[in-house]
Design a protein around this motif. Structure first.
Motif, PDB file in Angstrom:
ATOM      1  N   HIS B 230       0.869  -1.198   0.000  1.00 36.22           N
ATOM      2  CA  HIS B 230       0.000   0.000   0.000  1.00 36.22           C
ATOM      3  C   HIS B 230       0.894   1.233   0.000  1.00 36.22           C
ATOM      4  CE1 HIS B 230      -2.256  -3.302   1.812  1.00 36.22           C
ATOM      5  NE2 HIS B 230      -3.333  -2.733   1.258  1.00 36.22           N
ATOM      6  N   ILE B 231       0.794   2.014  -1.043  1.00 41.35           N
ATOM      7  CA  ILE B 231       1.692   3.166  -1.184  1.00 41.35           C
ATOM      8  C   ILE B 231       0.890   4.446  -0.989  1.00 41.35           C
ATOM      9  CG2 ILE B 231       3.440   4.242  -2.668  1.00 41.35           C
ATOM     10  CD1 ILE B 231       3.258   1.609  -4.333  1.00 41.35           C
ATOM     11  N   VAL B 232       1.502   5.336  -0.305  1.00 45.23           N
ATOM     12  CA  VAL B 232       0.856   6.642  -0.096  1.00 45.23           C
ATOM     13  C   VAL B 232       1.778   7.706  -0.689  1.00 45.23           C
ATOM     14  CG1 VAL B 232      -0.098   8.235   1.618  1.00 45.23           C
ATOM     15  CG2 VAL B 232      -0.106   5.777   2.078  1.00 45.23           C
ATOM     16  N   TYR B 233       1.226   8.479  -1.634  1.00 47.20           N
ATOM     17  CA  TYR B 233       1.976   9.608  -2.215  1.00 47.20           C
ATOM     18  C   TYR B 233       1.493  10.882  -1.525  1.00 47.20           C
ATOM     19  CZ  TYR B 233       2.896   6.243  -5.928  1.00 47.20           C
ATOM     20  OH  TYR B 233       3.267   5.146  -6.618  1.00 47.20           O
ATOM     21  N   GLU B 234       2.426  11.478  -0.861  1.00 48.51           N
ATOM     22  CA  GLU B 234       2.043  12.706  -0.143  1.00 48.51           C
ATOM     23  C   GLU B 234       2.794  13.897  -0.718  1.00 48.51           C
ATOM     24  OE1 GLU B 234       0.769  11.659   4.325  1.00 48.51           O
ATOM     25  OE2 GLU B 234       2.825  11.096   3.836  1.00 48.51           O
TER      26      GLU B 234
END
Lengths: 96, 391
Positions: B230-234
């Motif tokens: 699960h990748i989160v681009y912030e």
């Protein structure tokens, strides 16, 4: 002096090669299979075991087996086959 | 000697070898006519004579009443005549050459291949075929119309998925070499994390897909997530973007394996007396045939030894009892420690997977039990594939 004797005299006096004189046959034997005769005077006999060639006052006799004439042209002939003997049959004093 | 006369054209003639035959040869010779290959054959004289001298030969033979037999002819002037019988063959050969020339000037088969060796997608192949038809590329097609490359450019213009296309004639085949446009495709086979399959310490981590949750030097426990799918681009001032992928990466970790063993200082030994008893029997299922039996076992203490051999369901068993007297051997502490370490090392090694590489070995003494010594061996390994699992 006859014509042949004169030509012989000139040839020997000038130390010219003998085959240049008229009527002298030149015989070349290559191994035991080929005979070349130049300046001959015609064929006298032809059999598979013997070829008789006229030359001057005598004959050149080629004895052998399965003899043939690969070339017979004017004064030159080439005999081929298994050659057993070459006989020069001339009267005394004559030369082939 | 004019050998060219024979090559220009000659006739092979036979005359009877009587007086007239030989006379004919002699007369021809006197007139300077060349004869070749004069042989005596079956009471005849056979010779070759130049074609130009044939008329003269006939005249001389007639004057001598010789019978001439023309056997064969050869040389250049007779060549066309001899070739007449091969006219059909030459005609067929010429026709064959003509047909080969015509057929080989066309392409008869279309083959679409990939320029980089990888298989083209079916859709791309269909697209190229459709474009080729639209451009009037119908088989058979003259090679000369393909060689200028015009078809390649036209087909390429009709196929937006192609980056490059080349036409090449290979014999009677027309090869269309195509390269597809490479588009960045994100492989998304599902969501998966990479977790630790056992306890260990991370030595190397290289993330190919996903988000790393550990770093080099971290100690992890079995089940800990190492790379998250699960990748989160912030980004500052923007809403975080979430993406899911199948985590992929290369992880190397140190893993330790432990083995503990105790060895008593008093060892019981068996000293053989030399007396032996035993029996040999074969059995299959419930059926048993005794081949040898020394009787009931009479030794108080014995070391038993059993050997079996199986063949087609039958089992041959040899049972041997060697009488022994029990003895006692006292080990020094050093000997006992060495034996315990060896035993512990073997126990630890049994747990290590085949792909793991042992990089270190440590030993520590266990708390002594009365009359025995204990050793624990720690084997340090480096593992990659066996350390991780997908979850």
């Amino acid at each position: 002096m006859q014509r042949e004797n004169i030509s012989g005299f000139i040839t020997s006096s000038l130390a010219l090669p003998a085959d240049l004189s008229h009527g002298t046959a030149r015989i070349t034997l290559l191994g035991g299979t080929v005979v070349r005769i130049e300046n001959h005077d015609g064929i006298r006999g032809f059999r598979p075991d013997e070829i008789r060639v006229a030359s001057g006052k005598g004959e050149i006799i080629i004895a052998g087996e399965e003899l043939s004439l690969s070339v017979l042209a004017g004064e030159e002939l080439v005999a081929e086959g298994t050659i057993r003997g070459l006989t020069l049959d001339f009267e005394e004093g004559d030369r082939p | 000697m004019n050998l060219l006369g024979k090559r220009a054209g000659y006739v092979s003639v036979a005359v009877d070898n009587g007086t007239s035959g030989l006379e004919l040869v002699r007369r021809l010779n006197e007139e300077g006519i060349e004869l070749f290959s004069v042989v005596y054959q079956k009471e005849r004289i056979v010779f070759d004579i130049a074609r130009k001298d044939l008329l003269l030969l006939r005249e001389r033979a007639a004057s001598l009443h010789c019978h001439l037999h023309v056997l064969s002819f050869g040389g250049l002037c007779f060549f066309p005549k001899k070739m007449k019988r091969f006219y059909a063959f030459f005609a067929f050969f010429a026709f064959f050459l003509l047909m080969m020339t015509i057929f080989s000037s066309f392409v008869w088969k279309l083959e679409i291949v990939s320029a980089d060796g990888e298989a083209l997608q079916e859709a791309t192949v269909a697209e190229i075929e459709a474009a080729a038809e639209a451009e009037g590329l119908f088989l058979p097609l003259r090679k000369s119309s393909v060689k200028n490359g015009a078809y390649g450019d036209k087909i390429l213009a009709r196929c937006p998925d192609l980056a490059w296309l080349e036409t090449e004639c290979d014999g009677i085949k027309l090869l269309l070499r195509a390269a597809e446009r490479s588009t960045a495709k994100i492989e998304n086979d599902g969501v998966a994390d990479i977790v630790a399959a056992k306890d260990g310490m991370i030595r190397e981590i290289f993330v190919l897909r996903g988000q790393a949750l550990c770093d080099v030097g971290d100690t992890v426990k079995k089940g800990d997530v190492l790379i998250d799918g699960h990748i989160v681009y912030e980004e500052e001032g923007k809403e975080p973007v979430y993406a899911e992928t199948e985590a992929k990466g290369i992880i190397t970790a140190s893993v330790w394996y432990r083995g503990t063993a105790y060895v008593s200082l008093r060892q019981i030994t068996a000293k053989p007396t030399g007396r032996v008893e035993g029996k040999i029997y074969v059995e299959k299922g419930d059926r048993r045939i005794v081949l040898f039996d020394s009787g009931e076992k009479s030794f108080a203490n014995a070391v038993s030894e059993e050997k079996t051999l199986s063949f087609r369901g039958w089992q041959l068993t040899s049972l041997t009892y060697r009488e022994a007297v029990a003895g006692e051997k006292l080990l020094t502490e050093k000997e006992a420690l060495a034996a315990a370490e060896k035993k512990a090392g073997t126990l630890a090694q049994r747990k290590i997977p085949v792909t793991a590489k042992i990089v270190g070995r440590h030993r520590c003494l266990e708390k002594d039990i009365e009359g025995a010594v204990g050793v624990t061996v720690l084997l340090e390994t480096e593992e990659s594939e066996s350390f991780i699992e997908m979850k």
